[in-house]
Design a protein around this motif. Structure first.
Motif: not given
Length: 325
Positions: A171-193
Motif C-alpha cells: 500500500n506504499g505506507w511506512w511501517l506499521p501501516a505498510g511495509p515501507m522502511r523508506e518511500r519508493a522515491s528513495r529508488l531515485k538515489t540508489v545505484d541499482a535496483v
C-alpha cells in the motif's frame, strides 16, 4: 493478517497511520541529519556496497549478496560481508564467523553466506565494528553489507536495492501501516535496483531464483525435489509463500505447508513434530543451517540461486570491480 494490511486488502491499515507518520518523521529526520552533516558517517578504508531493501519482509536480498560475492570472487576480488546478524545472539560483538559458528550466535543468513561463499563474514549491531573486525584479519578489497540501507552511520560507495517484483511496495505506507522502511522515491538515489520475480520496470535488473537439487541434511545426497514423496514443506523466511510457489513450479504438491517467522529459532522437538512417519520434510537452505546439527534422515533442503539478467548486470559488476581496484 499483516500481509492483508500491508497489501491494502484490509482497511485496518488506516488505524495504524498515526504510527506510520511518526515512523516516517523519525526516519526522515535521521537521514536528513546525515545529509546535512549534522551526524557523521564513518567511512571504511575499502569500498562499501550496501545490498538492502525498502520494505520489511523477504525480498531475496541474501541470495543477491551470495551471487555478488561469488561473481566478484570469480573475477579475482577479495570480498568480505558484514551483517546485523538478526536471529543470533553472540557473547560479544563484533563476531567474526568461523566453521564452528552457529546460527544461534550469528543468525542464519551470515552462516549461510559463509557456507556458500567461504568469504570472511562478521556480524555486529554496529556495522563499523564488523567491518573493522574483518579488515583486522583479512586483506579484503571490498565490503558488502547484507541489509543496512537505512544504517547511515556507515558510509557507502554503492547502494543496491532488492525489491519483490510481485508484491512491490504494497500500500506504499511506512511501517506499521505498510511495509515501507523508506518511500519508493528513495529508488531515485540508489545505484541499482534488482527486481526479484514479477515484471521488472524500466531501469530495473530482472532477477529470478533458480532452484537446485534437493539435498539431504544428513547424507548430503542430492536429487530432484520432484522425486521426493509425501512432502511436508517448511519455510522460515521473510516471505514463505515464495518457497512454496517454487516447490509448485518444480512439480511438488506438499501434503502440508508450514510457514514460520523469519529467523525463528528451531529445535529438534519442534521440527520433528511437523513430520509424520512416511513423510519427507523439505525446507529452505536458510532453515537447514539451523537444523543440520539435529537433522533426521528424511529431512531435505532446496537451495536456490539468484539469476540476474540483462545488459546492466555486467555493467554493475564492472563498476564494483573498478571501485575496488
Amino acid at each position: 493478517m499483516i500481509a492483508r494490511i500491508w497489501s491494502g486488502e484490509s482497511p485496518l491499515w488506516r488505524l495504524l497511520l498515526p504510527l506510520s507518520w511518526l515512523y516516517g518523521l523519525v526516519s526522515g529526520a535521521i537521514r536528513l541529519a546525515y545529509r546535512l552533516g549534522l551526524k557523521k558517517a564513518w567511512r571504511a578504508p575499502v569500498p562499501v556496497v550496501v545490498v538492502g531493501n525498502l520494505t520489511a519482509g523477504g525480498n531475496g536480498k541474501t541470495p543477491v549478496v551470495i551471487w555478488l560475492v561469488e561473481q566478484l570472487q570469480q573475477r579475482g576480488l577479495r570480498v568480505g560481508v558484514v551483517s546485523r546478524g538478526y536471529g543470533g545472539k553472540a557473547a560479544q560483538y563484533p563476531l567474526l564467523l568461523n566453521a564452528q559458528t552457529t546460527p544461534a550466535e550469528a543468525g542464519d543468513e551470515p552462516v549461510l553466506i559463509v557456507q556458500r561463499t567461504g568469504a570472511p563474514v562478521a556480524v555486529s549491531p554496529v556495522r563499523r565494528d564488523a567491518v573493522e573486525a574483518i579488515l583486522a584479519q583479512h586483506p579484503v578489497q571490498l565490503i558488502i553489507t547484507d541489509d543496512g540501507l537505512q544504517h547511515y552511520r556507515l558510509a557507502r560507495d554503492k547502494e543496491i536495492v532488492v525489491i519483490d517484483g510481485v508484491r512491490r511496495f504494497g500500500n506504499g505506507w511506512w511501517l506499521p501501516a505498510g511495509p515501507m522502511r523508506e518511500r519508493a522515491s528513495r529508488l531515485k538515489t540508489v545505484d541499482a535496483v534488482i527486481t526479484n520475480g514479477g515484471v521488472a520496470k524500466a531501469g530495473e535488473i530482472p532477477m529470478r531464483l533458480r532452484p537446485g537439487l534437493a539435498t539431504n541434511l544428513r547424507s548430503g545426497e542430492r536429487r530432484a525435489v520432484s522425486e521426493l514423496s509425501n512432502v511436508v514443506a517448511m519455510a522460515g523466511i521473510g516471505h514463505p509463500p515464495r518457497f512454496f510457489a517454487t516447490l509448485a513450479e518444480c512439480g511438488v504438491t506438499p501434503q502440508q505447508t508450514v510457514a514460520l517467522a523469519d529467523h525463528q529459532a528451531l529445535t529438534r522437538t519442534d521440527v520433528q513434530a511437523l513430520v509424520k512417519p512416511g513423510q519427507t520434510l523439505v525446507m529452505t537452505e536458510k532453515d537447514a543451517v539451523k537444523c543440520r546439527s539435529f537433522a533426521q534422515d528424511n529431512w531435505w533442503y532446496l537451495p536456490v540461486d539468484a539469476m540476474l539478467e540483462g545488459e546492466q548486470v555486467e555493467k554493475l559488476l564492472q563498476e564494483l570491480l573498478t571501485l575496488a581496484r
